[in-house]
Design an enzyme around this catalytic site. Structure first.
Site, PDB file in Angstrom:
ATOM      1  N   LYS A  77       0.895  -1.154   0.055  1.00 27.03           N
ATOM      2  CA  LYS A  77      -0.071   0.090   0.135  1.00 27.03           C
ATOM      3  C   LYS A  77       1.086   1.231  -0.073  1.00 27.03           C
ATOM      4  O   LYS A  77       1.840   1.190   0.658  1.00 27.03           O
ATOM      5  CB  LYS A  77      -0.921   0.049   1.209  1.00 27.03           C
ATOM      6  CG  LYS A  77      -1.735   1.092   1.255  1.00 27.03           C
ATOM      7  CD  LYS A  77      -2.796   0.924   2.572  1.00 27.03           C
ATOM      8  CE  LYS A  77      -3.839   2.005   2.835  1.00 27.03           C
ATOM      9  NZ  LYS A  77      -4.650   1.701   3.822  1.00 27.03           N
ATOM     10  N   SER A 152      -9.542   1.766   3.300  1.00 32.10           N
ATOM     11  CA  SER A 152      -8.815   2.558   2.271  1.00 32.10           C
ATOM     12  C   SER A 152      -7.936   1.707   1.314  1.00 32.10           C
ATOM     13  O   SER A 152      -7.484   2.193   0.404  1.00 32.10           O
ATOM     14  CB  SER A 152      -8.105   3.564   2.909  1.00 32.10           C
ATOM     15  OG  SER A 152      -7.252   2.999   3.959  1.00 32.10           O
ATOM     16  N   SER A 176      -9.564  -0.753   7.513  1.00 37.37           N
ATOM     17  CA  SER A 176      -9.078  -0.553   5.988  1.00 37.37           C
ATOM     18  C   SER A 176      -8.601  -1.569   5.303  1.00 37.37           C
ATOM     19  O   SER A 176      -8.286  -1.902   3.938  1.00 37.37           O
ATOM     20  CB  SER A 176      -7.970   0.547   5.834  1.00 37.37           C
ATOM     21  OG  SER A 176      -8.793   1.763   5.642  1.00 37.37           O
TER      22      SER A 176
HETATM   23  N1  GLN Z   1     -13.058   3.961   6.366  1.00 37.91           N
HETATM   24  C1  GLN Z   1     -12.379   4.280   7.739  1.00 37.91           C
HETATM   25  C2  GLN Z   1     -11.848   5.816   7.537  1.00 37.91           C
HETATM   26  O1  GLN Z   1     -12.193   6.263   6.771  1.00 37.91           O
HETATM   27  C3  GLN Z   1     -11.078   3.341   8.035  1.00 37.91           C
HETATM   28  C4  GLN Z   1      -9.824   3.810   7.471  1.00 37.91           C
HETATM   29  C5  GLN Z   1      -8.818   3.015   7.695  1.00 37.91           C
HETATM   30  O2  GLN Z   1      -8.761   1.957   8.302  1.00 37.91           O
HETATM   31  N2  GLN Z   1      -7.536   3.474   7.096  1.00 37.91           N
HETATM   32  O3  GLN Z   1     -11.221   6.226   8.543  1.00 37.91           O
END
Ligand code: GLN
Length: 488
Positions: A77, A152, A176
């Site tokens: 990532k 994400s 994420s």
């Molecule tokens: N969807 C969550 C957010 O927007 C999780 C993001 C993540 O785990 N990096 O914060």
């Protein structure tokens, strides 16, 4: 072209000479090229990957010792540093920024002969649940290109889903890794907070962030975790607890060892939960009961507060973490700015996308003198209560079962999700593990009648990854609903 789904199969083929590592990498590069439409990779390290593959082939030919991950082709990532390679957090503000060092998690894999094939698209600074918040375009779900892959770490999930790498690294601050794994039909695991070093991970919310793994089978997940986990002097929050040999402790006979498992009644009756996700999850619960396990419904009193608590605390941490991107120290600078203040302002206005700006402002607000007690301090207290209640539950139960996501993957640009609050509510089942620090995994067990996959989430005790992974492996083998459907 042979497609491999496990490291075991790859290493067997390499040893038997069915394929060379160079050919293996070429096949991945070919598929990456063919599937460009998915937009999973921001950059492919083609030449370098081929060179490393040739070295592995040489080692095999000369019978030299090989790293435990030889033959594993991995994507990372775009928030994990890899020395002398670009890293952008999918943001314009870090466009063309080059890493000065390598993240500990990545280095430990490289030391075992992994081949990093490229960096993967994600939501900007890991903020989002759809991968639409990337400055470099949305990622597409390989099942249906009109659907989001989740976020994400959407690029990581899709890369594994579409065989554009064998495994991928993501990060999980609030789901994420698990949420895109659920949308893309792969395994996604977030270990206990502190199990893997965060050194070299671009911070979003430091008391939540963890590196996580995507793969197609549990043995690969276990081996990757075993290699990355453990104390790191560069991250004071990394745990010094000894790392079990996860890859050797994956045997679990569900029939002989009766487990105690909890699920949340108020999660399964939640109005936001898709009806079919509810019924299929319930059917699995009944199957486990029939098998002799104690599976009980309990009410988790804080369910409706966890999303708010998560967003107050993570935006606060983000506003502080992202203060360093000011046009002076790192990456992008708006050269048209006329003075210092203007440089800060216009660099951050042009460099950050909308969602990141929204969170910085929200975080600055909840930390501001007049509102600190009402929001930030209060949310810290609620976090503590959620943690206590969860830990207490896990003293009586081995695992907690939950759907990973309230819905299956939705359309890219879906109107219903354009309002940020409705998007935040997507995280209702995943953020608990981050608020409390416990390990959690999403495993691909189900298929909806809309043909899209969805996962089951299992949360376990702090540092109980070995049991969690063994149980996940068992479920994948014995309770894979789709397998059953096709066999019958
Ligand atoms: N969807 C969550 C957010 O927007 C999780 C993001 C993540 O785990 N990096 O914060």
């Amino acid at each position: 072209m042979q497609v491999y789904h496990s490291l075991f199969d790859v290493q067997k083929a390499l040893q038997e000479g069915t394929i060379s590592c160079e050919k293996l990498v070429k096949d991945y590069l070919y598929r990456i090229e063919q599937q460009k439409v998915l937009n999973a990779y921001l950059e492919v390290f083609a030449e370098e990957a081929l060179q490393k593959a040739r070295k592995i082939d040489q080692k095999i030919a000369q019978k030299e010792p090989l790293g435990r991950l030889h033959g594993m082709i991995v994507g990372i990532k775009d928030v994990l540093c890899y020395q002398n390679h670009r890293i952008s957090a999918s943001s314009k503000i870090l466009e063309n920024f080059v890493s000065l060092y390598t993240a500990t998690s990545v280095q430990r894999l490289i030391d075992e002969d992994v081949i990093i094939v490229g960096r993967l698209n994600c939501d900007e600074f890991a903020m989002g649940s759809t991968n639409e918040n990337s400055a470099y375009g949305a990622v597409r779900n390989a099942y249906d290109n009109s659907k989001v892959p989740g976020g994400s770490s959407g690029g990581s999930a899709v890369a594994v889903q579409a065989n554009l790498c064998l495994a991928a690294l993501g990060t999980d601050t609030g789901g994420s890794v698990r949420q895109p794994a659920s949308f893309c039909d792969v395994i996604g695991m977030k270990p206990t907070y502190g199990r893997i070093s965060r050194h070299g991970l671009i911070a979003y919310a430091s008391s939540f962030d963890q590196v996580g793994v995507f793969a197609k089978n549990m043995d690969d997940v276990a081996l990757l975790l075993e290699i990355m986990a453990g104390k790191d002097d560069f991250d004071s929050t990394s745990s010094s607890k000894p790392v079990p040999a996860y890859s050797q402790t994956m045997a679990f006979d569900g029939k002989k060892e009766a487990l105690k498992i909890a699920y949340f009644n108020n999660a399964l009756t939640h109005k936001g939960l898709d009806a079919e996700i509810r019924t299929q999850t319930q059917a699995l619960i009944e199957a486990l009961q029939t098998e002799g396990h104690t599976v009980k419904g309990v009410d988790f009193p804080y369910l409706d507060h966890i999303v708010a608590t998560y967003y107050i605390l993570t935006t606060a941490e983000a506003s502080s973490n992202l203060a360093r991107y000011d046009g002076i120290h790192y990456g992008y600078r708006d050269d048209e700015a006329k003075n210092m203040e203007d440089t800060y302002k216009s660099t951050r206005t042009k460099g950050f996308g909308k969602e990141v700006q929204r969170r910085i402002m929200l975080g600055t607000f909840v930390l501001s003198a007049g509102y600190y007690d009402a929001y930030y301090a209060k949310a810290q207290k609620v976090r503590q209560m959620i943690k206590q209640a969860t830990e207490e539950l896990l003293q009586h139960y081995d695992f907690i079962l939950l759907p990973t996501t309230p819905t299956t993957a939705f359309d890219i640009g879906d109107k219903a999700h354009q309002d940020p609050v409705s998007m935040y509510l997507e995280d209702i089942f995943t953020v608990q593990a981050n608020l409390t620090g416990i390990p959690a995994i999403s495993i691909p067990l189900f298929q909806h009648t809309n043909h899209l996959p969805f996962g089951l989430q299992i949360m376990g005790r702090s540092f109980g990854e070995a049991n969690l992974m063994a149980f996940a492996k068992y479920l994948l083998k014995q309770h894979n609903c789709r397998q059953k459907a096709t066999v019958v």
